[in-house]
Design an enzyme around this catalytic site. Structure first.
Site, PDB file in Angstrom:
ATOM      1  N   CYS A  37     -38.738  42.157  19.302  1.00  0.00           N
ATOM      2  CA  CYS A  37     -39.896  41.428  18.775  1.00  0.00           C
ATOM      3  C   CYS A  37     -40.802  40.855  19.865  1.00  0.00           C
ATOM      4  CB  CYS A  37     -39.431  40.313  17.844  1.00  0.00           C
ATOM      5  SG  CYS A  37     -38.309  40.911  16.587  1.00  0.00           S
ATOM      6  N   HIS A  54     -44.439  34.844  17.029  1.00  0.00           N
ATOM      7  CA  HIS A  54     -43.840  36.001  16.365  1.00  0.00           C
ATOM      8  C   HIS A  54     -43.411  35.557  14.959  1.00  0.00           C
ATOM      9  CE1 HIS A  54     -41.256  39.089  15.071  1.00  0.00           C
ATOM     10  NE2 HIS A  54     -40.138  38.423  15.301  1.00  0.00           N
ATOM     11  N   ASN A  73     -41.007  40.233   8.725  1.00  0.00           N
ATOM     12  CA  ASN A  73     -40.891  40.297  10.188  1.00  0.00           C
ATOM     13  C   ASN A  73     -41.136  41.745  10.618  1.00  0.00           C
ATOM     14  OD1 ASN A  73     -39.903  40.594  12.813  1.00  0.00           O
ATOM     15  ND2 ASN A  73     -38.202  39.180  12.514  1.00  0.00           N
TER      16      ASN A  73
HETATM   17  N1  COA Z   1     -29.665  36.479  -0.401  1.00  0.00           N
HETATM   18  C1  COA Z   1     -28.785  35.568  -0.869  1.00  0.00           C
HETATM   19  N2  COA Z   1     -27.829  35.018  -0.089  1.00  0.00           N
HETATM   20  C2  COA Z   1     -27.781  35.387   1.189  1.00  0.00           C
HETATM   21  C3  COA Z   1     -28.672  36.335   1.728  1.00  0.00           C
HETATM   22  C4  COA Z   1     -29.629  36.890   0.874  1.00  0.00           C
HETATM   23  N3  COA Z   1     -30.541  37.790   1.285  1.00  0.00           N
HETATM   24  N4  COA Z   1     -28.373  36.507   3.040  1.00  0.00           N
HETATM   25  C5  COA Z   1     -27.348  35.696   3.312  1.00  0.00           C
HETATM   26  N5  COA Z   1     -26.981  35.024   2.204  1.00  0.00           N
HETATM   27  C6  COA Z   1     -25.921  34.054   2.051  1.00  0.00           C
HETATM   28  C7  COA Z   1     -24.841  34.182   3.103  1.00  0.00           C
HETATM   29  O1  COA Z   1     -23.899  35.179   2.755  1.00  0.00           O
HETATM   30  C8  COA Z   1     -24.241  32.809   3.108  1.00  0.00           C
HETATM   31  O2  COA Z   1     -23.379  32.699   2.011  1.00  0.00           O
HETATM   32  P1  COA Z   1     -21.992  31.871   2.149  1.00  0.00           P
HETATM   33  O3  COA Z   1     -22.419  30.459   2.468  1.00  0.00           O
HETATM   34  O4  COA Z   1     -21.402  32.045   0.807  1.00  0.00           O
HETATM   35  O5  COA Z   1     -21.252  32.525   3.264  1.00  0.00           O
HETATM   36  C9  COA Z   1     -25.433  31.883   2.830  1.00  0.00           C
HETATM   37  O6  COA Z   1     -26.450  32.747   2.267  1.00  0.00           O
HETATM   38  C10 COA Z   1     -25.991  31.218   4.055  1.00  0.00           C
HETATM   39  O7  COA Z   1     -26.123  32.196   5.093  1.00  0.00           O
HETATM   40  P2  COA Z   1     -26.725  31.826   6.497  1.00  0.00           P
HETATM   41  O8  COA Z   1     -26.711  33.056   7.334  1.00  0.00           O
HETATM   42  O9  COA Z   1     -26.074  30.590   7.032  1.00  0.00           O
HETATM   43  O10 COA Z   1     -28.216  31.463   6.055  1.00  0.00           O
HETATM   44  P3  COA Z   1     -29.384  30.898   6.939  1.00  0.00           P
HETATM   45  O11 COA Z   1     -29.876  29.652   6.359  1.00  0.00           O
HETATM   46  O12 COA Z   1     -29.059  30.922   8.389  1.00  0.00           O
HETATM   47  O13 COA Z   1     -30.518  31.968   6.674  1.00  0.00           O
HETATM   48  C11 COA Z   1     -31.505  33.818   7.818  1.00  0.00           C
HETATM   49  C12 COA Z   1     -30.292  33.307   7.059  1.00  0.00           C
HETATM   50  C13 COA Z   1     -31.222  35.232   8.270  1.00  0.00           C
HETATM   51  C14 COA Z   1     -32.687  33.813   6.872  1.00  0.00           C
HETATM   52  C15 COA Z   1     -31.783  32.879   9.000  1.00  0.00           C
HETATM   53  O14 COA Z   1     -30.605  32.620   9.729  1.00  0.00           O
HETATM   54  C16 COA Z   1     -32.782  33.456   9.934  1.00  0.00           C
HETATM   55  O15 COA Z   1     -33.899  33.725   9.556  1.00  0.00           O
HETATM   56  N6  COA Z   1     -32.438  33.611  11.198  1.00  0.00           N
HETATM   57  C17 COA Z   1     -33.302  34.199  12.165  1.00  0.00           C
HETATM   58  C18 COA Z   1     -33.396  35.644  11.877  1.00  0.00           C
HETATM   59  C19 COA Z   1     -34.522  36.259  12.592  1.00  0.00           C
HETATM   60  O16 COA Z   1     -35.570  35.726  12.644  1.00  0.00           O
HETATM   61  N7  COA Z   1     -34.271  37.429  13.139  1.00  0.00           N
HETATM   62  C20 COA Z   1     -35.214  38.133  13.864  1.00  0.00           C
HETATM   63  C21 COA Z   1     -35.407  37.500  15.187  1.00  0.00           C
HETATM   64  S1  COA Z   1     -36.731  38.198  15.924  1.00  0.00           S
END
Ligand code: COA
Length: 328
Positions: free
Chosen positions: A115, A255, A285
């Site tokens: 990214c 980004h 994204n």
């Molecule tokens: N729909 C529903 N539930 C989901 C899900 C989805 N699409 N994806 C994950 N979950 C669930 C998980 O399984 C987890 O369940 P559990 O508590 O029963 O284990 C719960 O949601 C929380 O997951 P978590 O990973 O802690 O959520 P989060 O608040 O960190 O959000 C992201 C997840 C991916 C949205 C977030 O971490 C994020 O955006 N991170 C940065 C990612 C990014 O920008 N990547 C590119 C970088 S350039």
């Protein structure tokens, strides 16, 4: 002769017509519009059709950028295509775009920095232009991420979208253009966002395909914290290097990774929400394409005008990150 800086002379962007909404994703994996919206800010993303691929979008964006810069393809000395989703392993997508444009005097190449790729490309060509090794460059961020996303993995498939943005970079009067820019990486965080299969370490076999190892894997939660810290720190460093404070900034284009990351970066920097651009709701994204698409949207809508001071900051798999300060 007065010293010149490197600046943006024209921009363009392009994305597939196909749209994947949160409602569509609800039918594919166990997720909900409510979860995706509150955790990421994303409502929809563009998705390429089977017969669409990265260089097509890169070329369309580049053609628009050239037209707006008033230049011909033959004027370009180098084409840097930032992509993590190339048309194919070889040749580079930059070389394929060169052919599609008819940029017969250019060297075409790819930058592979996830990214942060667009800022990597900008940083590379900035010094080449400022030191007069070259005159005009095309820096393109182009991605078809939806072909690398595992639609059985709800933690990644809701995030990514497709598109491309391009900028023609060339000499501008000093005091304008790119005033400070820096790129960084830390490969120790490799497994926070990666595609393990398909390279020389884990070559494509029936086993790697059965185990879905050629798709992106992400530890979103861990990535989140590193992303916020890295983008905020490099932004502050670049502003200081360029001799400005956050109050001088007219617009921040981060980004577009996740709305919560954007909000956290802005709050850490002390920049008000209204000065931070976001289009994540309708593009998702788009990795290296996100900054040039957002920049071009801001130029088109008049959010960026002559004299605007703009801060760009990116973070991506690698991990990689960067910051750039530009005076338009
Ligand atoms: N729909 C529903 N539930 C989901 C899900 C989805 N699409 N994806 C994950 N979950 C669930 C998980 O399984 C987890 O369940 P559990 O508590 O029963 O284990 C719960 O949601 C929380 O997951 P978590 O990973 O802690 O959520 P989060 O608040 O960190 O959000 C992201 C997840 C991916 C949205 C977030 O971490 C994020 O955006 N991170 C940065 C990612 C990014 O920008 N990547 C590119 C970088 S350039």
């Amino acid at each position: 002769m007065a010293e010149k800086n490197a600046g943006i002379l024209g921009m363009g962007h392009s994305y597939p017509e196909g749209i994947l909404t949160n409602a569509d994703l609800e039918k594919i994996v166990e997720t909900s519009d409510e979860w995706i919206t509150t955790r990421t800010g994303i409502k929809q993303r563009h998705k390429a059709a089977e017969n669409e691929y990265t260089s097509q979008f890169g070329t369309a964006a580049a053609k628009q950028a050239l037209e707006r810069a008033g230049l011909k393809p033959e004027d370009i000395d180098i084409i840097v295509c930032a992509t993590t989703t190339p048309d194919q392993i070889m040749p580079s997508t930059g070389a394929l775009i060169q052919a599609q444009l008819g940029a017969t005097n250019a060297a075409g190449m790819d930058v592979f920095a996830a990214c942060s790729g667009f800022l990597y490309g900008l940083t590379m060509v900035e010094s080449m232009i400022r030191t007069e090794q070259i005159k005009y460059a095309l820096v393109i961020g182009a991605e078809v991420l939806t072909k690398y996303v595992d639609y059985t993995d709800r933690t990644t498939c809701v995030i990514f979208g497709d598109g491309a943005g391009a900028a023609v970079i060339g000499p501008v009067n000093s005091g304008k253009g790119i005033l400070a820019t820096k790129i960084r990486s830390d490969g120790r965080y490799e497994e926070q966002l990666y595609a393990p299969g398909g390279g020389t370490k884990l070559g494509t076999t029936h086993e790697t395909i059965d185990n879905r190892m050629h798709f992106f894997k992400m530890k979103g939660n861990e990535l989140f914290k590193v992303a916020v810290r890295s983008m905020a720190d490099i932004s502050a460093e670049m502003l200081e290097k360029a001799g400005f404070s956050v109050d001088d900034v007219d617009l921040v284009i981060p980004h577009q990774a996740n709305q919560r990351i954007t909000d956290a970066v802005a709050s850490r920097l002390g920049i008000p929400e209204e000065k931070v651009y976001s289009n994540i709701a309708y593009h998702g994204n788009t990795s290296s394409a996100s900054i040039p698409i957002a920049l071009d949207e801001c130029i088109e809508s008049g959010k960026i005008t002559e004299g605007s001071l703009v801060l760009l900051t990116a973070f991506g798999g690698g991990v990689t990150w960067g910051g750039t300060v530009i005076r338009f």
